[in-house]
Design a protein around this motif. Structure first.
Motif, PDB file in Angstrom:
ATOM      1  N   ASN A 100      -1.998  -1.154  -1.634  1.00 43.35           N
ATOM      2  CA  ASN A 100      -2.246  -2.514  -1.407  1.00 43.35           C
ATOM      3  C   ASN A 100      -1.281  -3.288  -2.149  1.00 43.35           C
ATOM      4  O   ASN A 100      -0.955  -4.233  -1.710  1.00 43.35           O
ATOM      5  CB  ASN A 100      -3.782  -2.814  -1.691  1.00 43.35           C
ATOM      6  CG  ASN A 100      -4.557  -2.300  -0.627  1.00 43.35           C
ATOM      7  OD1 ASN A 100      -4.395  -2.058   0.349  1.00 43.35           O
ATOM      8  ND2 ASN A 100      -5.941  -2.272  -1.235  1.00 43.35           N
ATOM      9  N   VAL A 150       6.326   0.847   1.389  1.00 46.23           N
ATOM     10  CA  VAL A 150       4.846   1.521   1.500  1.00 46.23           C
ATOM     11  C   VAL A 150       4.850   2.904   1.943  1.00 46.23           C
ATOM     12  O   VAL A 150       4.291   3.714   1.256  1.00 46.23           O
ATOM     13  CB  VAL A 150       4.231   0.716   2.853  1.00 46.23           C
ATOM     14  CG1 VAL A 150       2.991   1.233   2.971  1.00 46.23           C
ATOM     15  CG2 VAL A 150       4.153  -0.756   2.378  1.00 46.23           C
ATOM     16  N   ASP A 179      -5.384   3.864  -3.371  1.00 47.67           N
ATOM     17  CA  ASP A 179      -5.661   2.704  -2.212  1.00 47.67           C
ATOM     18  C   ASP A 179      -5.057   1.343  -2.790  1.00 47.67           C
ATOM     19  O   ASP A 179      -4.443   0.363  -2.264  1.00 47.67           O
ATOM     20  CB  ASP A 179      -7.112   2.597  -1.638  1.00 47.67           C
ATOM     21  CG  ASP A 179      -7.339   3.640  -0.580  1.00 47.67           C
ATOM     22  OD1 ASP A 179      -6.331   4.430  -0.209  1.00 47.67           O
ATOM     23  OD2 ASP A 179      -8.611   3.691  -0.428  1.00 47.67           O
ATOM     24  N   SER A 180      -5.580   1.093  -4.136  1.00 47.09           N
ATOM     25  CA  SER A 180      -5.210  -0.031  -4.730  1.00 47.09           C
ATOM     26  C   SER A 180      -3.761  -0.168  -4.882  1.00 47.09           C
ATOM     27  O   SER A 180      -3.130  -1.179  -4.673  1.00 47.09           O
ATOM     28  CB  SER A 180      -5.805  -0.132  -6.066  1.00 47.09           C
ATOM     29  OG  SER A 180      -7.326  -0.408  -5.895  1.00 47.09           O
ATOM     30  N   PRO A 182       1.342  -7.776  -7.953  1.00 51.19           N
ATOM     31  CA  PRO A 182       0.754  -6.709  -7.215  1.00 51.19           C
ATOM     32  C   PRO A 182       0.188  -5.765  -8.111  1.00 51.19           C
ATOM     33  O   PRO A 182      -1.010  -5.421  -7.988  1.00 51.19           O
ATOM     34  CB  PRO A 182       1.886  -6.139  -6.445  1.00 51.19           C
ATOM     35  CG  PRO A 182       2.671  -7.423  -6.132  1.00 51.19           C
ATOM     36  CD  PRO A 182       2.606  -8.176  -7.499  1.00 51.19           C
ATOM     37  N   LYS A 207       1.980  -3.077  -0.234  1.00 49.72           N
ATOM     38  CA  LYS A 207       2.119  -3.982   0.877  1.00 49.72           C
ATOM     39  C   LYS A 207       2.076  -5.264   0.613  1.00 49.72           C
ATOM     40  O   LYS A 207       2.730  -5.871   1.399  1.00 49.72           O
ATOM     41  CB  LYS A 207       0.748  -3.535   1.613  1.00 49.72           C
ATOM     42  CG  LYS A 207       0.550  -2.136   2.173  1.00 49.72           C
ATOM     43  CD  LYS A 207      -0.950  -1.703   2.890  1.00 49.72           C
ATOM     44  CE  LYS A 207      -0.905  -0.469   3.356  1.00 49.72           C
ATOM     45  NZ  LYS A 207      -2.250  -0.137   3.851  1.00 49.72           N
ATOM     46  N   GLN A 208       1.264  -5.650  -0.496  1.00 53.99           N
ATOM     47  CA  GLN A 208       1.519  -7.179  -0.622  1.00 53.99           C
ATOM     48  C   GLN A 208       3.057  -7.488  -1.142  1.00 53.99           C
ATOM     49  O   GLN A 208       3.580  -8.495  -0.685  1.00 53.99           O
ATOM     50  CB  GLN A 208       0.683  -7.539  -1.934  1.00 53.99           C
ATOM     51  CG  GLN A 208       0.643  -9.121  -2.404  1.00 53.99           C
ATOM     52  CD  GLN A 208      -0.046  -9.206  -3.727  1.00 53.99           C
ATOM     53  OE1 GLN A 208      -0.907  -8.436  -4.046  1.00 53.99           O
ATOM     54  NE2 GLN A 208       0.025 -10.197  -4.173  1.00 53.99           N
ATOM     55  N   ALA A 263      -3.856  -4.930  -8.463  1.00 53.56           N
ATOM     56  CA  ALA A 263      -4.339  -3.535  -8.003  1.00 53.56           C
ATOM     57  C   ALA A 263      -4.872  -2.980  -9.204  1.00 53.56           C
ATOM     58  O   ALA A 263      -5.808  -2.170  -8.952  1.00 53.56           O
ATOM     59  CB  ALA A 263      -2.792  -2.773  -7.383  1.00 53.56           C
TER      60      ALA A 263
END
Length: 225
Positions: free
Chosen positions: A97, A190, A93-94, A69, A100-101, A73
């Motif tokens: 993400n 998260v 945001d990256s 991840p 979240k992954q 990212a």
């Protein structure tokens, strides 16, 4: 004698990597033999040496099959830094993400767990240690590139060297993931990641406008009696 096709070879290779993922997660890398992997994959030890030089080579192939991840990212954030309207939010945001992954993708979580908690850097796994260091250095460099663009845009002076700031952010995100993998029920990866990252970035002096968050009017102040 039946000739093996490239498709057959690819199926065998993937079967070996699948078996390695699951066995490494359950037993650890050092306690899983190549014969264990071959048996679980329904093939022979010789098939392993056809595809991989040794256990370290197999391990690194398992890692490369799943983009970790933070690697993905940060590569995205660094690549978009100069073109992004707001490179700080792009970096943020990256990284979100990536969290979240990790939290939601089973294979990513399994491979990440093996890479962080199930491997020992003994002599036969030296190539794995070298890969880990190379990836760590690349991630810090990509974070530094993104932060450099934010510093340039916002014209601020960081309270520490840029490289140190990038290393700190990487350590926070990587450490959160590693601790969450120890006990996924202990905290929300998260949500905790977002709060921790925002506090760190604010401490560096960056402003964090978030257009996605609803703006609420400040409560009316009571008139003095």
């Amino acid at each position: 004698m039946v000739r093996r096709t490239k498709a057959d070879a690819l199926v065998t290779r993937n079967s070996l990597l699948d078996a390695a993922e699951h066995l490494f997660q359950v037993h650890g890398v050092s306690r899983t033999s190549l014969n264990d992997i071959a048996t679980a994959a329904g093939t022979t030890r010789g098939a392993i040496y056809w595809h991989f030089k040794d256990k370290a080579d197999l391990f690194n192939a398992m890692m490369e099959r799943v983009t970790m991840p933070l690697e993905g990212a940060l590569a995205c954030a660094a690549g978009k830094a100069e073109a992004a309207d707001n490179p700080l939010l792009s970096l943020r945001d990256s990284m979100m993400n990536a969290l979240k992954q990790t939290a939601n993708d089973e294979q990513t979580r399994r491979v990440f767990e093996v890479a962080t908690h199930k491997v020992e850097y003994v002599s036969e796994m030296q190539a794995v240690r070298e890969r880990h260091l190379r990836v760590r250095n690349q991630c810090v460099a990509m974070t530094e590139k993104a932060l450099r663009e934010v510093v340039r845009r916002e014209a601020i002076k960081l309270p520490m060297p840029l490289h140190t700031a990038a290393l700190g952010l990487h350590v926070i995100m990587d450490g959160l993931i590693q601790n969450w993998l120890l006990d996924p029920q202990a905290f929300d990866l998260v949500k905790s990641g977002r709060h921790t990252m925002d506090a760190y970035l604010a401490g560096l002096g960056f402003s964090l406008p978030d257009a996605r968050a609803p703006r609420h009017a400040a409560p009316a102040r009571a008139m003095p009696a």
